[in-house]
Design an enzyme around this catalytic site. Structure first.
Site: not given
Ligand SMILES: O=P(O)(O)OC[C@H]1O[C@H](OP(=O)(O)OP(=O)(O)O)[C@H](O)[C@@H]1O
Ligand SMILES: Nc1ncnc2[nH]cnc12
Length: 273
Positions: A160, A197
């Site tokens: 995107r 993460e």
């Protein structure tokens, strides 16, 4: 204009609520508990899409900047892999207690690292976005801790990040520089690898696309943990550019991505719902 003034101006701008209303929130995508901010519904409304671009254009016109946008490579969860099985994959890393395998599928490279320690269990899935210290760690450092995790790095995923940059660049008369996932740019590149993460990212930029001292704006649709923008800033600064600001349509404020931008200003149109 100060932060407060910008906030007040945005609160009064009638275009913002319309943009907010055009962004669909999809619960439990791509996994349970995630409120996915879907900008594809904004793109279906030409007025709201144009308003979005215009808001950025109004802010950045006449500021002597080039526009940079991101199309990054992002690790995904095993659930995402199942949902996206048709796509080619480049490599994956998986760990069991005491044992870490890192497999490069495309090149046939297989690297096995035996780790010595029993570590905590981490279920590393897409958008499991509580920032953790291990986002700062290197891949082998993570392996050495013996985390029990699955990483899957996919190629061919639609991104995107490149949707908003080009129209903004055209409107403000700036050059546009795509930061792309590995092996997409044909010329000589510089790369920035880093760990998030819940996966790994890598961005590449053509050498010579930006000149030392040029002022750059980094554009993306959304900031979550800030890892993507952080890597983009680092890549541009290594090339000698001055990153003036980052601009996103949506911020997920609870993930505190702003704090990873090392004080770089971040301009957003809305916070996630
Ligand atoms: O602040 P961060 O934690 O780095 O996350 C932000 C990134 O996450 C999304 O991309 P994503 O990788 O989900 O997929 P995409 O390929 O659809 O852009 C979004 O488009 C940003 O680029
Ligand atoms: N909640 C979310 N919605 C859309 N894209 C994201 N990227 C990271 N978290 C996201």
């Amino acid at each position: 204009m100060g932060e407060m003034a910008v906030r007040e101006e945005k609160e009064q701008d009638p275009r913002i609520p319309r943009i907010v209303s055009c962004i669909r929130v999809v619960p439990d995508f791509p996994k349970k508990g995630i409120m996915f901010q879907d900008i594809t519904t904004l793109l279906l409304d030409p007025k709201a899409f144009k308003d979005t671009v215009d808001l950025f254009v109004e802010r950045y016109t006449g500021r002597d900047i080039c526009v940079v946008a991101v199309d990054q490579q992002r690790a995904a969860s095993s659930e995402q892999r199942a949902a996206d099985d048709a796509l080619p994959r480049s490599w994956f890393l998986f760990c069991m207690p005491n044992l870490c395998w890192f497999v490069e599928v495309e090149s046939g490279l297989l690297l096995l690292t035996l780790t010595l320690l029993l570590g905590p269990h981490f279920d590393v899935n897409g958008y499991d976005c509580e920032p953790t210290a291990f986002a700062e760690s290197s891949m082998l450092e993570i392996a050495a801790l013996g985390f029990n995790m699955i990483f899957l790095n996919m190629t061919g995923v639609e991104a995107r990040g490149l949707i908003f940059g080009p129209p903004i660049a055209l409107a403000i008369g700036a050059k546009f520089i795509p930061l792309r996932k590995p092996r997409k740019l044909p010329g000589e590149v510089i790369s920035e690898n880093y760990i998030l993460e819940y996966g790994t990212d890598c961005l590449e930029m053509h050498v010579g696309a930006v000149q030392p001292g040029e002022r750059a704006l980094v554009v993306d649709d959304l900031i979550a943990t800030g890892g993507t923008l952080c890597a983009a800033i680092s890549l541009l600064e290594r090339a000698g550019a001055e990153v003036v600001e980052c601009a996103c349509v949506i911020e997920l404020p609870e993930l505190k991505g702003r704090e990873r931008l090392n004080g770089k200003p971040l301009y957003i149109l809305m916070e996630s719902r």
